[in-house]
Scaffold this active site. Structure first.
Site, mmCIF file in Angstrom:
data_model
loop_
_atom_site.group_PDB
_atom_site.id
_atom_site.type_symbol
_atom_site.label_atom_id
_atom_site.label_comp_id
_atom_site.label_asym_id
_atom_site.label_seq_id
_atom_site.Cartn_x
_atom_site.Cartn_y
_atom_site.Cartn_z
ATOM 1 C CD GLU A 10 -3.113 -1.049 2.103
ATOM 2 O OE1 GLU A 10 -2.888 -0.427 3.150
ATOM 3 O OE2 GLU A 10 -4.187 -1.625 1.862
ATOM 4 C CD GLU A 60 -4.047 -6.156 2.414
ATOM 5 O OE1 GLU A 60 -4.730 -5.475 3.213
ATOM 6 O OE2 GLU A 60 -2.830 -5.995 2.287
HETATM 7 C C1 GAL Z 1 -4.344 -3.002 4.922
HETATM 8 C C2 GAL Z 1 -2.885 -3.396 5.026
HETATM 9 C C3 GAL Z 1 -2.704 -4.667 5.807
HETATM 10 C C4 GAL Z 1 -3.516 -4.615 7.079
HETATM 11 C C5 GAL Z 1 -4.955 -4.340 6.731
HETATM 12 C C6 GAL Z 1 -5.875 -4.292 7.919
HETATM 13 O O1 GAL Z 1 -4.515 -1.672 4.573
HETATM 14 O O2 GAL Z 1 -2.334 -3.562 3.741
HETATM 15 O O3 GAL Z 1 -1.337 -4.860 6.098
HETATM 16 O O4 GAL Z 1 -3.008 -3.622 7.891
HETATM 17 O O5 GAL Z 1 -5.032 -3.087 6.101
HETATM 18 O O6 GAL Z 1 -7.197 -3.983 7.533
#
Ligand code: GAL
Length: 641
Positions: free
Chosen positions: A147, A304
């Site tokens: 990110e 994710e």
């Molecule tokens: C994302 C990040 C992950 C984790 C996740 C939690 O933005 O890439 O490492 O922190 O959020 O929701």
């Protein structure tokens, strides 16, 4: 990416667990149908505990175990989390905020994105990883950083000031051009030496908006250069392996992802629900459509999302039964060729221990685990979807630069924001079962019967020309208020508003008439609007709706300008909900989009020929193409009209 089928898995953090847990992890992954895991994004201190000393052996064992189990690896570079020794050795590489404070360590991404020491150290660890794992048989995808710009989008240190000046020289050539572009005659800001130019640091009053815009462009480019550096290192070690990074379409305003998308081998996105919102599934659909659009309509990867609650919202609402599948399948419906979660196993310690996971704290005897394994089984049977393209009906213009410019300070009303208007139009299109492609303002538009332009405050002459060609060629265009106001330097082009779009829309706007908080105006069809009104004068356009009251009584509120073979509609006030939906029905008719599926608004229907995905967000069963979709369920059908 995988060679066949849809990807399914999540972020795997074996470093947080004793080795004896790894075998159990892998057995459970197989049980759940996991075929791809992301690994290593925060492991720098664990792989290089001292500068130049490497400890890869444990990661070798993880990769070998995964490979033996047939699970592919999306291997991350750890540059989002420089080790504590990096900050100690290089105090000048700290992130500095607008007020000049150097920010602390103990989290992640706390580094200056222009630091040469950071560039060298991150390229080095990427090089070490590439050398060691570039031809590992488990390697399916490289995942650079995590990110980009998530928490360090802008740094205001002296190193950044120097880099900004270099960037400005390359862009503007000489100071005379910069002074003209930035309008430095205003408030006597004229620069006589490059060294006088600073980043837009915290100042007692509004800083030059063109300077701010250039800083935002420069910062997006800075992070992109960091991506490219690592990508090019890795490419040398594994020429055939795709390289990506995870975008954060919903939560990151600061990267111009149109530019970024051209640099990754596959677009990957992280999406987290705004969990308290009733319409969170509509926002999800919007982000998925935007991600697919960045991918040029082709394959993309949901890198994710969460199985249930996250840990960083004010109130972290758990997903309801079935929501995990609806969310995942909505991404798939809108073009994702894989569904990954953050995270595989819930952490016991650290800042994210209350974040949901595929394998929750409570283990396998849980609803979440059952829903995860059900989803894995389901996706395994849907491999045919892979590579199929979504059929879209309508285009919506999306532009990061216009978003940045609209939301700088000292605009006519703080209530006018970019996302709000995009979401308002998107939601109505969603309810009307129209699938949206997002487009860059200068992209070809000819194949769409309708193009919606929500508040495109910054409109370049090239964009205006593009929209003009679209309309005269037979397209139907709808433009929302406060569009076409300034050029790329935040300068009004001259003459009445909306300068760039005046002729196309066939109106002039004599004055903006923002409304007071809570104030409403009535339109001639009985609609109620708020936030914004304008003193609109037709200059060729016909009036469709007028203001009945408010600051411009009897003046035009909504207009339509027939132009060439098409028409350009203009909506000068903030309509929402059923009022906006009613107006849009007229626009759909104009665009020839009247024939649409007769379904409840709560049924999401997306075509990925030869398939169609139906998601029932309502509380009653729905009939879709002869099949029944139970309340809360998802059906994937063959697309036989
Ligand atoms: C994302 C990040 C992950 C984790 C996740 C939690 O933005 O890439 O490492 O922190 O959020 O929701």
């Amino acid at each position: 990416m995988l060679e066949t089928g849809l990807a399914f898995g999540g972020d795997y953090t074996p470093e947080q667990w004793p080795e004896e847990v790894w075998a159990q992890d892998i057995a459970l992954m197989r049980q759940a149908g996991v075929n791809l895991v992301s690994l290593g994004m925060f492991n720098w201190a664990l792989l290089e505990p001292q500068p130049g000393r490497y400890t890869f052996e444990w990661l070798d064992r993880v990769l070998d175990l995964l490979h033996a189990a047939g699970i592919r690896v999306d291997l991350g570079t750890p540059s989002a989390a420089p080790p504590p020794w990096f900050a100690r050795l290089h105090p000048g590489a700290r992130l500095v905020d607008r007020a000049g404070h150097a920010l602390g360590q103990g989290g992640r991404q706390s580094f200056c994105p222009n630091s040469p020491e950071y560039a060298a150290a991150s390229a080095n660890i990427a090089d070490q990883l590439g050398r060691r794992y570039g031809d590992h048989p488990a390697l399916s995808l490289w995942h650079v950083h995590n990110e980009f710009a998530g928490v360090n989008p802008h740094c205001y240190c002296d190193t950044c000031a120097q880099a900004f000046r270099r960037w400005l020289r390359a862009k503007h050539g000489d100071l005379a051009a910069l002074n003209a572009a930035w309008g430095t005659a205003f408030w006597g800001q004229r620069y006589g030496d490059w060294a006088e130019i600073e980043p837009p640091r915290l100042a007692p009053t509004a800083v030059n908006p063109a300077q701010q815009l250039d800083y935002l462009r420069f910062s997006s480019d800075t992070h992109l250069a960091n991506f490219r550096r690592e990508r090019d290192v890795l490419r040398g070690y594994s020429p055939g392996v795709p390289i990506t990074t995870n975008f954060m379409i919903a939560n990151c305003k600061w990267l111009d992802y149109w530019k970024w998308a051209a640099e990754v081998d596959i677009v990957a996105n992280d999406h987290y629900l705004a969990s308290e919102r009733e319409d969170r599934h509509v926002e999800l659909a919007m982000c998925a459509d935007l991600t697919r659009s960045l991918a040029g309509g082709g394959s993309w990867l949901l890198m994710e999302h969460s199985t249930s609650a996250v840990n960083w919202q004010p109130r972290n609402i758990a997903k309801r039964p079935g929501e995990l599948a609806r969310n995942s399948m909505a991404h798939v419906a809108r073009g994702a060729d894989g569904v990954l979660f953050f995270q595989w196993r819930a952490s016991r310690f650290g800042a994210e221990k209350f974040h949901s996971a595929m394998l929750p704290q409570a283990g396998t005897g849980t609803r979440i685990w059952r829903e995860v394994t059900d989803l894995g089984a389901r996706l395994a049977g849907l491999g045919g979807l892979r590579g199929t393209r979504v059929a879209a009906d309508v285009a919506v213009v999306w532009d990061w630069e216009a978003w940045w410019a609209l939301e700088l300070e000292w605009r006519p009303s703080q209530d006018v924001t970019f996302r709000e208007r995009v979401e308002a139009y998107y939601a109505r299109l969603w309810e009307a079962h129209l699938t949206v492609d997002f487009v860059h303002p200068e992209a070809g538009l000819g194949r769409y019967p309708l193009v919606v332009v929500p508040s495109l405050y910054l409109t370049t002459p090239a964009t205006a020309k593009n929209l003009e060609a679209y309309v005269t060629g037979g397209g139907t265009l709808l433009v929302s208020y406060f569009s076409g106001i300034v050029d790329a330097n935040d300068t009004v082009p001259g003459g009445p508003y909306p300068g760039a779009l005046r002729d196309l829309l066939g109106v002039t706007v004599e004055e903006f008439l923002p409304l007071r908080a809570g104030e409403r105006v009535t339109l001639s069809d009985g609609s109620a609007a708020d936030v914004w009104a304008e003193d609109v004068h037709p200059a060729g356009a016909e009036t469709v709706l007028s203001y009945v009251d408010g600051p411009a009584p009897a003046g035009p509120a909504v207009t339509r300008n027939a132009r060439g073979r098409g028409a350009a509609w203009y909506v000068s006030t903030r309509l929402g909900g059923a009022d906006l939906a009613r107006l849009l029905e007229r626009v759909y008719a104009d665009a020839g989009l009247s024939a649409r599926p007769a379904l409840p608004a709560t049924v999401e229907l997306v075509r990925r020929p030869p398939y169609v995905v139906a998601i029932n967000h309502g509380t009653a069963p729905a009939e879709v193409r002869g099949a029944t979709v139970a309340a809360g369920a998802v059906l994937v059908l063959r697309d036989e009209p």
